[in-house]
Design a protein around this motif. Sequence first.
Motif, PDB file in Angstrom:
ATOM      1  N   GLU A  29      -2.018  -6.191   5.215  1.00 43.48           N
ATOM      2  CA  GLU A  29      -1.830  -5.295   4.076  1.00 43.48           C
ATOM      3  C   GLU A  29      -2.701  -4.058   4.248  1.00 43.48           C
ATOM      4  O   GLU A  29      -3.899  -4.169   4.484  1.00 43.48           O
ATOM      5  N   VAL A  30      -2.090  -2.873   4.109  1.00 37.64           N
ATOM      6  CA  VAL A  30      -2.848  -1.631   4.217  1.00 37.64           C
ATOM      7  C   VAL A  30      -2.774  -0.801   2.939  1.00 37.64           C
ATOM      8  O   VAL A  30      -3.527   0.156   2.782  1.00 37.64           O
ATOM      9  N   MET A  31      -1.859  -1.145   2.032  1.00 34.42           N
ATOM     10  CA  MET A  31      -1.770  -0.448   0.745  1.00 34.42           C
ATOM     11  C   MET A  31      -1.124  -1.390  -0.261  1.00 34.42           C
ATOM     12  O   MET A  31      -0.159  -2.086   0.061  1.00 34.42           O
ATOM     13  N   ASP A  32      -1.655  -1.398  -1.477  1.00 34.96           N
ATOM     14  CA  ASP A  32      -1.083  -2.206  -2.553  1.00 34.96           C
ATOM     15  C   ASP A  32      -1.139  -1.398  -3.837  1.00 34.96           C
ATOM     16  O   ASP A  32      -2.221  -1.172  -4.379  1.00 34.96           O
ATOM     17  N   LEU A  33       0.019  -0.935  -4.295  1.00 34.18           N
ATOM     18  CA  LEU A  33       0.105  -0.229  -5.577  1.00 34.18           C
ATOM     19  C   LEU A  33       0.641  -1.142  -6.679  1.00 34.18           C
ATOM     20  O   LEU A  33       1.004  -0.673  -7.746  1.00 34.18           O
ATOM     21  N   GLY A  34       0.733  -2.426  -6.389  1.00 33.26           N
ATOM     22  CA  GLY A  34       1.267  -3.377  -7.359  1.00 33.26           C
ATOM     23  C   GLY A  34       2.773  -3.536  -7.205  1.00 33.26           C
ATOM     24  O   GLY A  34       3.246  -4.605  -6.862  1.00 33.26           O
ATOM     25  N   TRP A  35       3.513  -2.481  -7.398  1.00 32.90           N
ATOM     26  CA  TRP A  35       4.974  -2.521  -7.290  1.00 32.90           C
ATOM     27  C   TRP A  35       5.462  -2.295  -5.864  1.00 32.90           C
ATOM     28  O   TRP A  35       6.623  -2.556  -5.551  1.00 32.90           O
TER      29      TRP A  35
END
Length: 114
Positions: A29-35
Amino acid sequence: MTIRRATPDIRTADMAASREFYQRLGFEEVMDLGWVVTMASPTNPTAQVLLVGPEAEPPQPDMSVEVEDVDTVHAAMVAAGADIVYPLRDEPWGVRRFFVRDPSATIVNVVGHR
């Protein structure tokens, strides 16, 4: 026009299960904006998969293409009469993008980093 990467945008109803699946394939995982979650290869960061959850606003793209100059690509698409389904805009997470429908009805997220 320079293409920096092209990635599939995978719709998922179960973000946790999808994240775990791609981690088992070697992505991290390199980015998590939730959606939306971006999973990337640790050895080739341009090899990516975008996981799009049910909270994402429509329209949802089928793939993303990162380009060097999103404004130039947008102008070329508009000049060609392409179906722009999400207008060119700056997003709060630091990208400038638009969505365009290709001749086979695939929605492409054309994106550049600001």
